[in-house]
Design an enzyme around this catalytic site. Structure first.
Site, mmCIF file in Angstrom:
data_model
loop_
_atom_site.group_PDB
_atom_site.id
_atom_site.type_symbol
_atom_site.label_atom_id
_atom_site.label_comp_id
_atom_site.label_asym_id
_atom_site.label_seq_id
_atom_site.Cartn_x
_atom_site.Cartn_y
_atom_site.Cartn_z
ATOM 1 N N HIS A 125 0.817 -1.219 0.000
ATOM 2 C CA HIS A 125 0.000 0.000 0.000
ATOM 3 C C HIS A 125 0.851 1.270 0.000
ATOM 4 O O HIS A 125 0.341 2.357 -0.268
ATOM 5 C CB HIS A 125 -0.990 0.001 1.175
ATOM 6 N N ASP A 155 0.116 -7.706 1.552
ATOM 7 C CA ASP A 155 0.477 -6.280 1.591
ATOM 8 C C ASP A 155 2.001 -6.103 1.605
ATOM 9 O O ASP A 155 2.544 -5.337 2.399
ATOM 10 C CB ASP A 155 -0.150 -5.591 2.813
ATOM 11 N N SER A 231 4.799 2.661 7.789
ATOM 12 C CA SER A 231 4.408 1.481 7.006
ATOM 13 C C SER A 231 5.561 0.967 6.159
ATOM 14 O O SER A 231 6.213 1.728 5.440
ATOM 15 C CB SER A 231 3.238 1.820 6.093
#
Length: 405
Positions: A125, A155, A231
């Site tokens: 993402h 992911d 992230s």
């Protein structure tokens, strides 16, 4: 002879009087006392005078920087070991404004170096739909990155930068034996603040839903502060080794840390990297079935032999389940407004591990790869069967409709 003791007493008294009234009062004996008595203060200090237009300020200063304690030394050691392997990632996508004019939009995240060839792991993402991806190393040098492969299911994304000298790969640990209470560290780029480290513990090991509502099994829950920009960065153990990839925060609607963050276990990442290396893509193992999760209430309504498991609604033509002889549903019914097919085999275990829901099945499947043979325990009506199934490659069944596993 009788005068000698008297003179001795007088002499002692005179000496005591001199010490207490002359020597002690001047402070001359103080240095000797300080030498004899160990200091119990945390650090030695002195006073420095600073003169200026507003007058004189007397500041108390430490004579020297105090030594780091054991805990601080460990924090510093983890940071120094891991920081050169952590990168900042900037992704640029093109959006259209009100007048349909192209407007570049940037997102930020983190990642870490896997090898000296320039491979970097991050979250999917972070770079999803990006037209340009740029990587900034800890020494502030920037490189254009190529997206080598993505695994949207977990992911994860693999990037590559070229002609970057002296890269320092991260050390990957194991995530199979992690324990709640274990100390962890997160390093990344929260809110664009590069090289930020936070510390916490493992709060839980649990199954969660990823950014695309995909299941992530054995996710690492931590109270180490992670925020937007973390992230894709590494979650580290106390030796500075990667045990997870930071991916989500529980924010309760606020785009910042609420004390609960999640990381993908590094063993999952290793399996994804191995697929990229061997096949150039992800080979997700698949049973090629569409399933319906069963609970006690539904099981009682339709008269199943067990009150848990996954009911096979449909087997995909030519897929693993069909080749193994598993049966799909033959009777159409409705669960609310959703049509379902009843009458198929009910999966209750795989390789001896109980299957109560889709998360249980995904967890067992994650320990396998395409081509492996597994044993499914199913109920066909009231008969309990063990069926051997050779797992298919999920990419071979792309485009098929239904909730496939």
């Amino acid at each position: 002879m009788k005068l000698r003791p008297v003179l001795l007493v007088v002499l002692l008294l005179s000496g005591f009087y001199y010490l207490t009234t002359h020597v002690w009062s001047t402070g001359a004996v103080s240095p000797w006392l300080h030498r004899a008595t160990p200091s119990t203060s945390l650090s030695a200090t002195n006073t420095a005078a600073v003169n200026g237009p507003l007058g004189t300020f007397e500041l108390t200063e430490a004579n020297a920087a105090p030594a780091y304690d054991t805990e601080e030394q460990q924090n510093i050691a983890v940071y120094k070991k891991a920081l050169p392997s952590v990168v900042n990632i900037t992704s640029t996508a093109i959006a259209m404004d009100f007048f349909y004019g192209p407007v570049p939009q940037q997102g930020q995240g983190s990642g870490f170096i896997l090898d000296k060839q320039g491979h970097i792991l991050t979250n999917n993402h972070v770079i999803d739909n990006a037209q340009r991806v740029e990587v900034t190393l800890s020494d502030k040098h920037k490189y254009k990155a190529t997206v080598v492969g993505v695994d949207k299911g977990h992911d994860l994304a693999l990037l590559l930068i070229n002609n970057a000298p002296n890269l320092q790969p991260a050390t990957l640990a194991e995530s199979q034996s992690l324990t709640v209470g274990q100390r962890v560290y997160a390093i990344g780029n929260p809110f664009g603040l590069s090289g930020t480290m936070t510390r916490g513990i493992i709060s839980a090991i649990r199954s969660i839903r990823g950014p695309n509502n995909n299941p992530i099994e054995d996710a690492i829950q931590t109270d180490a502060s992670v925020n937007p920009g973390n992230s894709g960065g590494p979650l580290l153990n106390s030796r500075g080794e990667v045990i997870g990839i930071t991916t989500l925060i529980a924010s309760n609607g606020v785009d910042q840390s609420a004390g609960i963050g999640f990381a993908i276990p590094v063993n999952t990442a290793k399996a994804v990297i191995a697929d990229f290396a061997k096949y150039g893509r992800i080979r997700r193992p698949s049973l090629d079935i569409a399933t319906l999760e069963i609970g006690p209430e539904v099981a009682d309504q339709i008269g199943l032999a067990a009150d848990y498991g996954l009911l096979i609604e449909r087997v995909l033509p030519g897929g693993a389940a069909e080749k193994a002889g598993l049966h799909g549903g033959t009777q159409k019914a409705y669960q609310g407004n959703m049509p379902v097919m009843l009458g198929g085999d009910l999966i209750v275990a795989m390789d001896g591990q109980e299957i109560t829901n889709a998360q249980d099945l995904a967890a067992v499947m994650n320990s396998h790869k395409a081509g492996d043979e597994v044993t499914l325990t199913v109920f066909r009506g009231r008969k309990r069967l063990d069926v051997k199934v050779k797992l298919n490659d999920a990419t071979e069944q792309q485009g098929q409709a239904g909730r496939e596993t």
